[in-house]
Structures are given as structure tokens and as C-alpha cells.
Design an enzyme around this catalytic site. Structure first.
Site, PDB file in Angstrom:
ATOM      1  CG  ASP A 232      18.561  22.454 -32.068  1.00 42.50           C
ATOM      2  OD1 ASP A 232      17.387  22.049 -31.987  1.00 42.50           O
ATOM      3  OD2 ASP A 232      19.516  21.737 -32.353  1.00 42.50           O
TER       4      ASP A 232
ATOM      5  CG  HIS B 257      22.833  23.282 -40.324  1.00 42.98           C
ATOM      6  ND1 HIS B 257      22.971  22.401 -41.376  1.00 42.98           N
ATOM      7  CD2 HIS B 257      21.980  22.700 -39.446  1.00 42.98           C
ATOM      8  CE1 HIS B 257      22.219  21.348 -41.137  1.00 42.98           C
ATOM      9  NE2 HIS B 257      21.614  21.487 -39.980  1.00 42.98           N
TER      10      HIS B 257
HETATM   11  N1  CMC Z   1      29.849  29.817 -32.875  1.00 43.77           N
HETATM   12  C1  CMC Z   1      31.074  30.286 -33.198  1.00 43.77           C
HETATM   13  N2  CMC Z   1      31.781  29.857 -34.248  1.00 43.77           N
HETATM   14  C2  CMC Z   1      31.236  28.892 -35.003  1.00 43.77           C
HETATM   15  C3  CMC Z   1      29.960  28.337 -34.732  1.00 43.77           C
HETATM   16  C4  CMC Z   1      29.266  28.845 -33.619  1.00 43.77           C
HETATM   17  N3  CMC Z   1      28.052  28.374 -33.296  1.00 43.77           N
HETATM   18  N4  CMC Z   1      29.686  27.375 -35.625  1.00 43.77           N
HETATM   19  C5  CMC Z   1      30.738  27.323 -36.452  1.00 43.77           C
HETATM   20  N5  CMC Z   1      31.678  28.245 -36.079  1.00 43.77           N
HETATM   21  C6  CMC Z   1      32.946  28.541 -36.770  1.00 43.77           C
HETATM   22  C7  CMC Z   1      33.964  27.421 -36.556  1.00 43.77           C
HETATM   23  O1  CMC Z   1      34.756  27.657 -35.417  1.00 43.77           O
HETATM   24  C8  CMC Z   1      34.757  27.524 -37.830  1.00 43.77           C
HETATM   25  O2  CMC Z   1      35.599  28.652 -37.745  1.00 43.77           O
HETATM   26  P1  CMC Z   1      37.062  28.643 -38.400  1.00 43.77           P
HETATM   27  O3  CMC Z   1      36.844  28.520 -39.875  1.00 43.77           O
HETATM   28  O4  CMC Z   1      37.676  29.931 -37.995  1.00 43.77           O
HETATM   29  O5  CMC Z   1      37.769  27.449 -37.831  1.00 43.77           O
HETATM   30  C9  CMC Z   1      33.703  27.851 -38.889  1.00 43.77           C
HETATM   31  O6  CMC Z   1      32.679  28.557 -38.174  1.00 43.77           O
HETATM   32  C10 CMC Z   1      33.133  26.636 -39.592  1.00 43.77           C
HETATM   33  O7  CMC Z   1      32.551  25.807 -38.585  1.00 43.77           O
HETATM   34  P2  CMC Z   1      32.725  24.242 -38.475  1.00 43.77           P
HETATM   35  O8  CMC Z   1      32.722  23.869 -37.027  1.00 43.77           O
HETATM   36  O9  CMC Z   1      33.873  23.795 -39.305  1.00 43.77           O
HETATM   37  O10 CMC Z   1      31.364  23.780 -39.164  1.00 43.77           O
HETATM   38  P3  CMC Z   1      30.739  22.357 -39.089  1.00 43.77           P
HETATM   39  O11 CMC Z   1      29.917  22.220 -40.298  1.00 43.77           O
HETATM   40  O12 CMC Z   1      31.772  21.332 -38.828  1.00 43.77           O
HETATM   41  O13 CMC Z   1      29.809  22.428 -37.765  1.00 43.77           O
HETATM   42  C11 CMC Z   1      27.984  22.826 -36.339  1.00 43.77           C
HETATM   43  C12 CMC Z   1      28.452  22.676 -37.800  1.00 43.77           C
HETATM   44  C13 CMC Z   1      26.457  22.887 -36.326  1.00 43.77           C
HETATM   45  C14 CMC Z   1      28.425  21.595 -35.549  1.00 43.77           C
HETATM   46  C15 CMC Z   1      28.596  24.115 -35.727  1.00 43.77           C
HETATM   47  O14 CMC Z   1      28.147  25.224 -36.471  1.00 43.77           O
HETATM   48  C16 CMC Z   1      28.262  24.270 -34.251  1.00 43.77           C
HETATM   49  O15 CMC Z   1      28.972  23.711 -33.420  1.00 43.77           O
HETATM   50  N6  CMC Z   1      27.170  25.049 -33.898  1.00 43.77           N
HETATM   51  C17 CMC Z   1      26.730  25.132 -32.521  1.00 43.77           C
HETATM   52  C18 CMC Z   1      25.947  23.894 -32.117  1.00 43.77           C
HETATM   53  C19 CMC Z   1      24.566  23.860 -32.754  1.00 43.77           C
HETATM   54  O16 CMC Z   1      23.828  24.836 -32.784  1.00 43.77           O
HETATM   55  N7  CMC Z   1      24.180  22.662 -33.246  1.00 43.77           N
HETATM   56  C20 CMC Z   1      22.840  22.428 -33.817  1.00 43.77           C
HETATM   57  C21 CMC Z   1      22.890  22.202 -35.288  1.00 43.77           C
HETATM   58  S1  CMC Z   1      21.291  22.244 -36.095  1.00 43.77           S
HETATM   59  C22 CMC Z   1      20.324  21.007 -35.405  1.00 43.77           C
HETATM   60  C23 CMC Z   1      20.886  19.643 -35.403  1.00 43.77           C
HETATM   61  O17 CMC Z   1      21.706  19.246 -36.233  1.00 43.77           O
HETATM   62  O18 CMC Z   1      20.524  18.889 -34.528  1.00 43.77           O
END
Ligand code: CMC
Length: 434
Positions: free
Chosen positions: A369, A312
Site C-alpha cells: 500500500d 506487515h
Molecule cells: N509504524 C510504526 N510502528 C509500527 C508500524 C508502523 N507502520 N507497524 C508496526 N509497528 C511496530 C508496532 O508498534 C510494534 O512495536 P512494539 O514491538 O514496540 O510494540 C512492532 O512494530 C510490531 O508491530 P505489530 O503491530 O505487532 O505487527 P502486526 O503484525 O500486528 O501488524 C500491521 C501489522 C500491518 C497491521 C502494522 O505493521 C501496521 O499497522 N502498519 C500500518 C498499516 C498498514 O500499512 N497496513 C497495510 C498492510 S499491507 C496491505 C494489506 O494487508 O491490506
């Protein structure tokens, strides 16, 4: 702007031999923000914050969230208390009007919502015109903006009476639009709302009843759905809410702004994650329950796969909504007698991921989720309806944020800057000479 914002401190920025002093805002929970609104005028600089991880776009008195401590409060009330004691429509009232309603206020609000659930009969043709396999989110977003054609008073965005009736219509009619988009997809007759049912029970009725036999809504199922809606009701400046505010800042009507929010919610990184979680769990079950394989895939930088339901932007410890939903999932699976093979895999996946160095280091925990799809599935919702339910839940938050934005004297049209990286000026070359 809320009257609890203090502006007694300043921050300094030094650049190119000049120093700029900027006011620091402090909110009621001591969050601090540098006000950079004079930055470009005085230094020529703009800020760069891709994904807006450090950018405040507004002040807001609606929802407080502390991602490090796992705290979520609507209008000051902890989500745990609201989830345990309130109802979705009471929470909607709280978010929109700022205070918990008295019994009389709540009864009046519920009665208004109940008596606006019918959609205009002409809209039946609207559903008929989509292909049978249309995704219900596309139909919901289109139907929502489509409602503005029937209610031109929604353009009176500064008229409190017009804002009020638009608010009630949206909350009342979104479940009808959502349920009919599903009925269209499965080729069943549209089921009209029933005014003797509560909000969540009525949604279940419109989704699952058929004209040829009686349908009884199980109270424990309606209760579980109501809980999910409460947990989704607002989440401060997330992608879809920021979209609603951004679109609304152009002074378009509320239906168009909310429709834009529904589209933003649809993506698998946001509200669409609940559907993606179940797809992943089903794949794991199908492949013999090999949880480790999917955890490894999520860690592979070349796989372009993130584990849906994990991580998140704001929560870096735990998502308080996920904790509540996990407990509820257990209860709903018991109550509905649903096959819990997916739940078992979800528990295993959570355990493996939470103990994996990659997930621990990056503070990746199950989010709202991760377990919500299991509840929707146990209730009987098809996967492509999960995000519609999320949208119904998030609606009061979007409306409250839209109303706060429109009422604020500080609101301006949302218009970010950029740093241009393209080709410098050059002369046009006629096509024969290229
Ligand atoms: N699986 C694997 N790696 C992950 C995941 C995941 N679900 N989420 C983040 N990472 C890694 C990402 O690759 C990055 O790694 P590195 O530092 O090596 O590049 C690190 O963790 C930081 O992640 P980020 O993508 O920079 O974080 P963000 O704040 O930009 O993204 C997020 C947040 C929710 C989009 C992301 O965690 C994600 O894509 N999760 C899966 C989709 C999901 O469950 N979304 C629902 C969110 S909650 C409800 C809502 O908002 O509607």
C-alpha cells in the site's frame, strides 16, 4: 484438503501430568502445523493466539507466501512473472480454476465477464439513496450484498452452475458498482460499461467518462491499473479473506461473504492503508517536507500513530509487491505527467525509515500500500476510491478461497473459543434494590 499434505510426524504436549501426541501436517512447501483439533477434548485446554499470528485456519492450494524470503506465488507462479506477463482476468482465472487458461478458455471467460457488466437498472435508485459524501467502500459493500436480492440462485452454494454464474457476475459487476458509487459522490451521470474495452480500461471509462464528450483510455494507464489488480489478487489468509471464509462457513451466499470481506478490507490497518498513506504524504508536504517528524511520531508509543504503508504481519524482509509497484509508480508518474512531489517525499520517507534503528529492529518495510496510492492518484482516482480498486483486485482471491472452502469436506463453521475473564456467577438484583 490438498493431497500434498503429509501427516507422518507428531508433536507432544505435556500438561497437568498428561502427555498428548498430536499429528503434524506438512504442506507442499514444507510448512508444518500441529493439528490441535483433539486438544480440548483430551486435555481441557484451548489455545490462545490473539491476532491469529500462529494459527492455521485451513489448508489451501491457492497462494503460497514466504514472508521471510519475500516470496509470493499464485498457484505456484511467482508474482514477478505474473505481473510482467499476465493480465488481471487471466490471473483471476488461474486463482479460481487452478490452472492458466488456454487461449480458448481465456477468450470464453473474458467474454462471459464482459457480457455481465451491467447491473440491474433498479439499482440506480440504490445509489441515489446514499448521501453525496458517502464513502465509496460503504456503497460498494452494500451494493455487493444488495445483489443477492436480485440473484436468489446465489443461495444454491453447493450447485456448481449457481456458483459459476455468481462468480462471473461478481467479477463483472464489481467495477460497475465501484464506478457508480464514485459518480454518485461527485454528482455526475452514471456511465454504462463498454463491451469493446478490456476489464481495467472499462473501469477507467466508467469512472472518468462523461456523456457529453468522448473519453479516451490511455493504454499505459489501463496497463498500470491491471498490474495493480494483479498484485492485489490474492494474499492467502489475510484479514479480509479470513472474513470471507468465516462468513461463508455459515453457508450464507457468496455476495454476503464477499461484502463482509469488503468491509474488513476498508480498515486502515488493511486495504484502507493506501488512502492513509496519501493523507500522510500530503500532510508531510504541507508541513514543509519534514519527514523526520513523522518517523519520530511513528516511534512514539504515546502518539497512537503508525506510519501507514509500513510493516506487515507476514513479510519481515520485503514485500515483493511493493518492489514491483515502486518501479511501476515511477513509470506511471512519467506517463501521466502527474506532480511527483508526493513521490519524492515517499522516497525520502522510505529512506529515513529503512535506516532508522526502530524500523530496522522491528523489520518494518514498505508494504504493497505504500506506493499503490501514488499510482491510483496519478491515474486520477480520488483518495476514497483507492480501497475500492483494491477490493476489485482482491475479488478473484476471495472467490477462489470461498469456493475452496465450500468444496472442502473438512470445512466447519468458524467458531473460535475464548478464555472468560468476567464476573463469576451472581444473583440478579431487582432494580429497586440496586
Ligand atoms: N509504524 C510504526 N510502528 C509500527 C508500524 C508502523 N507502520 N507497524 C508496526 N509497528 C511496530 C508496532 O508498534 C510494534 O512495536 P512494539 O514491538 O514496540 O510494540 C512492532 O512494530 C510490531 O508491530 P505489530 O503491530 O505487532 O505487527 P502486526 O503484525 O500486528 O501488524 C500491521 C501489522 C500491518 C497491521 C502494522 O505493521 C501496521 O499497522 N502498519 C500500518 C498499516 C498498514 O500499512 N497496513 C497495510 C498492510 S499491507 C496491505 C494489506 O494487508 O491490506
Amino acid at each position: 484438503m490438498t493431497d500434498t499434505v503429509s501427516r507422518t510426524e507428531t508433536a507432544r504436549l505435556a500438561f497437568d501430568g498428561r502427555e498428548l501426541e498430536m499429528p503434524v501436517l506438512r504442506g507442499s512447501e514444507d510448512e508444518a502445523a500441529v493439528d490441535i483439533s483433539k486438544l480440548r477434548a483430551e486435555t481441557g485446554l484451548v489455545t490462545m493466539d490473539i491476532g491469529y499470528g500462529n494459527t492455521g485456519s485451513c489448508t489451501s492450494a491457492i497462494t503460497y507466501l514466504d514472508g521471510e524470503a519475500g516470496v509470493l506465488r499464485y498457484r505456484g507462479y511467482p508474482i514477478e512473472q505474473l505481473a510482467g506477463q499476465s493480465s488481471f482476468l487471466e490471473v483471476a482465472y488461474l486463482l479460481i480454476y487452478g490452472e492458466l487458461p488456454t487461449r480458448q478458455q481465456l477468450d470464453a471467460f473474458v467474454s462471459e465477464i464482459t457480457h455481465h457488466t451491467l447491473i440491474r437498472e433498479e439499482m440506480r435508485h440504490f445509489f441515489d439513496s446514499f448521501p453525496a459524501d458517502a464513502h465509496p467502500m460503504a456503497v460498494l459493500a452494500s451494493g455487493t450484498v444488495g445483489m443477492s436480492t436480485f440473484y436468489p440462485d446465489s443461495w444454491e452454494i453447493f450447485d456448481p452452475d449457481a456458483v459459476e454464474i455468481t462468480t462471473l457476475r461478481l467479477i463483472a459487476k464489481l467495477p460497475t458498482l465501484a464506478a457508480w458509487s464514485f459518480k454518485k459522490a461527485i454528482g455526475q451521470a452514471y456511465v454504462y460499461p463498454r463491451n469493446d474495452l478490456g476489464y481495467s480500461a472499462n473501469l477507467l471509462h466508467m469512472m472518468f467518462a462523461v456523456p457529453s464528450e468522448p473519453y479516451e483510455v490511455k493504454p499505459e494507464v489501463a496497463e498500470a491499473l491491471d498490474l495493480l489488480l494483479i498484485l492485489h489478487a490474492d494474499h492467502e489468509q489475510n484479514a479480509s479473506t479470513s472474513t470471507v471464509r468465516m462468513v461463508g462457513s455459515t453457508h450464507v451466499n457468496m455476495y454476503a461473504s464477499i461484502s463482509a470481506g469488503i468491509n474488513a478490507l476498508w480498515g486502515p490497518l488493511h486495504g484502507g492503508a493506501n488512502e492513509a498513506v496519501i493523507n500522510t504524504l500530503e500532510r508531510i508536504v504541507k508541513s514543509g517536507g519534514d519527514v523526520a517528524k513523522y518517523v519520530a511520531l511513528a516511534k512514539d508509543p504515546n502518539a497512537n500513530f503508525k506510519l501507514p504503508g509500513f510493516g506487515h504481519r507476514v513479510y519481515k524482509n520485503f514485500d515483493p509487491r511493493a518492489t514491483i509497484i515502486k518501479r511501476a509508480a515511477d513509470r506511471v508518474l512519467d506517463a501521466t505527467g502527474a506532480d511527483d512531489a508526493l513521490f519524492e517525499v515517499a522516497l525520502k520517507l522510505e529512506e529515513v525509515a529503512l535506516n532508522d534503528e526502530y524500523f530496522v529492529q522491528r523489520k518494518l518495510y514498505p508494504n504493497v500500500d505504500f506506493y499503490s496510492g501514488l499510482i491510483y492518484r496519478a491515474i486520477g482516482f480520488p483518495k476514497n476510491m483507492f480501497t475500492n480498486c483494491f477490493a476489485i483486485g482482491r475479488l478473484p482471491g476471495w472467490i477462489a478461497q470461498w469456493r475452496e472452502m465450500i468444496a472442502s469436506s473438512e470445512t466447519k463453521i468458524g467458531r473460535p473459543r475464548q478464555v472468560y475473564t468476567g464476573v463469576k456467577q451472581r444473583d440478579y438484583v431487582p432494580i429497586e434494590a440496586r
